[in-house]
Design a protein around this motif. Structure first.
Motif, mmCIF file in Angstrom:
data_model
loop_
_atom_site.group_PDB
_atom_site.id
_atom_site.type_symbol
_atom_site.label_atom_id
_atom_site.label_comp_id
_atom_site.label_asym_id
_atom_site.label_seq_id
_atom_site.Cartn_x
_atom_site.Cartn_y
_atom_site.Cartn_z
ATOM 1 N N HIS A 10 0.748 -1.328 0.192
ATOM 2 C CA HIS A 10 -0.205 -0.044 -0.013
ATOM 3 C C HIS A 10 0.732 1.252 0.024
ATOM 4 N N GLU A 11 1.926 1.319 0.745
ATOM 5 C CA GLU A 11 2.909 2.331 0.951
ATOM 6 C C GLU A 11 3.612 2.720 -0.467
ATOM 7 N N ILE A 12 4.008 1.717 -1.302
ATOM 8 C CA ILE A 12 4.342 1.688 -2.804
ATOM 9 C C ILE A 12 3.570 2.509 -3.653
ATOM 10 N N VAL A 13 2.298 1.981 -3.711
ATOM 11 C CA VAL A 13 0.919 2.728 -4.370
ATOM 12 C C VAL A 13 0.842 4.109 -3.936
ATOM 13 N N ARG A 14 0.857 4.258 -2.573
ATOM 14 C CA ARG A 14 0.788 5.962 -2.119
ATOM 15 C C ARG A 14 1.948 6.631 -2.690
ATOM 16 N N LEU A 15 3.161 5.912 -2.864
ATOM 17 C CA LEU A 15 4.410 6.729 -3.025
ATOM 18 C C LEU A 15 4.313 6.954 -4.713
ATOM 19 N N GLN A 16 3.588 5.946 -5.472
ATOM 20 C CA GLN A 16 3.560 6.015 -6.677
ATOM 21 C C GLN A 16 2.688 7.285 -7.215
ATOM 22 N N GLN A 17 1.460 7.418 -6.427
ATOM 23 C CA GLN A 17 0.475 8.294 -6.411
ATOM 24 C C GLN A 17 1.303 9.637 -6.478
ATOM 25 N N GLU A 18 2.013 9.807 -5.445
ATOM 26 C CA GLU A 18 2.545 11.095 -5.016
ATOM 27 C C GLU A 18 3.617 11.375 -6.324
ATOM 28 N N LEU A 19 4.481 10.513 -6.525
ATOM 29 C CA LEU A 19 5.168 10.600 -7.621
ATOM 30 C C LEU A 19 4.764 10.997 -9.070
ATOM 31 N N ASP A 20 3.364 10.409 -9.121
ATOM 32 C CA ASP A 20 2.624 11.113 -10.388
ATOM 33 C C ASP A 20 2.051 12.426 -10.274
ATOM 34 N N ARG A 21 1.698 12.915 -8.759
ATOM 35 C CA ARG A 21 1.307 14.268 -8.572
ATOM 36 C C ARG A 21 2.700 15.261 -9.010
ATOM 37 N N GLU A 22 3.736 14.583 -8.458
ATOM 38 C CA GLU A 22 4.841 15.656 -8.761
ATOM 39 C C GLU A 22 5.311 15.909 -10.087
ATOM 40 N N ILE A 23 5.148 14.475 -10.920
ATOM 41 C CA ILE A 23 5.371 14.591 -12.223
ATOM 42 C C ILE A 23 4.305 15.599 -13.203
ATOM 43 N N GLU A 24 3.083 15.518 -12.610
ATOM 44 C CA GLU A 24 2.215 16.548 -13.345
ATOM 45 C C GLU A 24 2.503 18.172 -12.908
ATOM 46 N N ARG A 25 3.085 18.465 -11.654
ATOM 47 C CA ARG A 25 3.464 19.606 -11.305
ATOM 48 C C ARG A 25 4.778 19.980 -12.259
ATOM 49 N N ARG A 26 5.348 19.286 -12.464
ATOM 50 C CA ARG A 26 6.887 19.386 -13.549
ATOM 51 C C ARG A 26 6.181 19.810 -14.935
ATOM 52 N N ARG A 27 5.192 18.948 -15.327
ATOM 53 C CA ARG A 27 4.604 19.236 -16.551
ATOM 54 C C ARG A 27 4.285 20.751 -16.968
ATOM 55 N N LYS A 28 3.335 21.169 -15.901
ATOM 56 C CA LYS A 28 3.039 22.461 -15.723
ATOM 57 C C LYS A 28 4.072 23.578 -15.646
ATOM 58 N N ALA A 29 5.247 23.119 -15.029
ATOM 59 C CA ALA A 29 6.541 24.149 -15.025
ATOM 60 C C ALA A 29 7.317 24.013 -16.466
ATOM 61 N N LEU A 30 7.105 23.019 -17.180
ATOM 62 C CA LEU A 30 7.720 23.027 -18.561
ATOM 63 C C LEU A 30 6.759 23.624 -19.479
ATOM 64 N N GLY A 31 5.506 23.800 -18.947
ATOM 65 C CA GLY A 31 4.615 24.481 -19.897
ATOM 66 C C GLY A 31 3.823 23.572 -20.826
ATOM 67 N N TRP A 32 3.498 22.178 -20.328
ATOM 68 C CA TRP A 32 2.717 21.535 -21.232
ATOM 69 C C TRP A 32 1.555 20.619 -20.426
ATOM 70 N N SER A 33 0.766 20.200 -21.078
ATOM 71 C CA SER A 33 -0.509 19.474 -20.370
ATOM 72 C C SER A 33 -0.736 18.324 -21.431
ATOM 73 N N LEU A 34 -1.469 17.241 -21.120
ATOM 74 C CA LEU A 34 -2.056 16.036 -21.811
ATOM 75 C C LEU A 34 -3.350 16.163 -21.617
ATOM 76 N N LYS A 35 -3.868 16.002 -22.879
ATOM 77 C CA LYS A 35 -5.437 16.231 -23.125
ATOM 78 C C LYS A 35 -5.729 15.190 -24.087
ATOM 79 N N ALA A 36 -6.428 14.087 -23.799
ATOM 80 C CA ALA A 36 -6.970 12.995 -24.473
ATOM 81 C C ALA A 36 -6.041 12.424 -25.452
ATOM 82 N N ARG A 37 -4.565 12.012 -24.628
ATOM 83 C CA ARG A 37 -3.428 11.273 -25.145
ATOM 84 C C ARG A 37 -2.747 12.344 -25.987
ATOM 85 N N PHE A 38 -3.115 13.783 -26.161
ATOM 86 C CA PHE A 38 -2.548 14.626 -27.016
ATOM 87 C C PHE A 38 -1.632 15.735 -26.111
ATOM 88 N N VAL A 39 -0.673 16.155 -26.538
ATOM 89 C CA VAL A 39 0.366 16.976 -25.803
ATOM 90 C C VAL A 39 -0.024 18.403 -26.386
#
Length: 200
Positions: A10-39
C-alpha cells in the motif's frame, strides 16, 4: 499476504501516486499538458523548441565514431522486437481468450509521442521512436507474461528477483503448498474479474 507485506505494498502505491502528482507539477512548470493522449504546449514554447533543434550536419559532426559504428547493431534489434511483438499478440489472442484472461492493450504500453517534440531533429526523433517501440514491446510482453504467471504459477521465488512485476508481491510465498492448492483458483478468478472491471 502478511499484514506487513500488505502495508508495504500500500505504501508503494501511495508513493507512486505522490510521484505522479509531482510529475504533473513538473509538466506544468515546463509548459505542457496532456489532453486525451495529446500533448499541448503553452504559446511560445514550441517556437523555443524549434530554435533549440540541432541541425543534422552539427548532430552528425558531434556524434562519436562509437555511435556511428554501433548504430547498425542497435537498430538490428528491431527484428526480434517485431517478431516477439507479433508472436506474443497471437499468443494472447488465442490463449487468453481460451482461459478467460483479459487481454493486454498494446496502446497502454507502446507510445510514440516523443517524435513530436520540436527540439529533436529527424534522427533524434527516429531514435526516440525506436526506443519507445523497444521498451514498449518489453513492457507489453512483461504484462502478458505477468498475467500468464498469475494464472499458472502465482508463487514467489525462493531467491530475491530484481524488478519483479507489479502482480508478483501478491503471489503466494515459496513453499506454501497448502496455500497453492487452496488459493490457485482464487488467483485465476481475480484475473478473470479484471476483464469485467475493464468493460464496465
Amino acid at each position: 499476504m502478511t499484514g506487513r507485506i500488505e502495508e508495504l505494498a500500500h505504501e508503494i502505491v501511495r508513493l507512486q501516486q505522490e510521484l505522479d502528482r509531482e510529475i504533473e507539477r513538473r509538466r506544468k512548470a515546463l509548459g505542457w499538458s496532456l489532453k486525451a493522449r495529446f500533448v499541448e504546449f503553452e504559446q511560445g514554447i514550441a517556437a523555443e523548441h524549434r530554435r533549440l533543434r540541432m541541425d543534422l550536419t552539427q548532430f552528425i559532426a558531434r556524434s562519436s565514431w562509437r555511435t556511428i559504428v554501433t548504430a547498425p547493431v542497435i537498430y538490428s534489434m528491431i527484428v526480434p522486437f517485431v517478431l516477439i511483438d507479433i508472436w506474443v499478440s497471437i499468443y494472447q489472442a488465442i490463449c487468453f481468450r481460451a482461459y478467460g484472461i483479459p487481454r493486454v492493450r498494446r496502446s497502454d504500453h507502446i507510445a510514440f509521442d516523443r517524435g513530436h517534440l520540436a527540439y529533436l531533429n529527424w534522427i533524434e526523433a527516429l531514435n526516440c521512436a525506436y526506443c519507445s517501440y523497444g521498451n514498449g514491446v518489453v513492457s507489453y510482453v512483461r504484462e502478458i507474461a505477468a498475467r500468464t504467471e498469475q494464472y499458472w504459477c502465482p508463487i514467489k521465488h525462493a531467491i530475491r528477483v530484481s524488478g519483479a512485476h507489479q502482480r508478483y508481491q501478491a503471489f503466494l510465498e515459496y513453499g506454501d503448498a497448502e496455500g497453492y492448492r487452496a488459493r490457485l483458483e482464487s488467483f485465476r478468478d481475480a484475473l478473470r474479474s479484471e476483464k469485467e472491471e475493464s468493460l464496465s
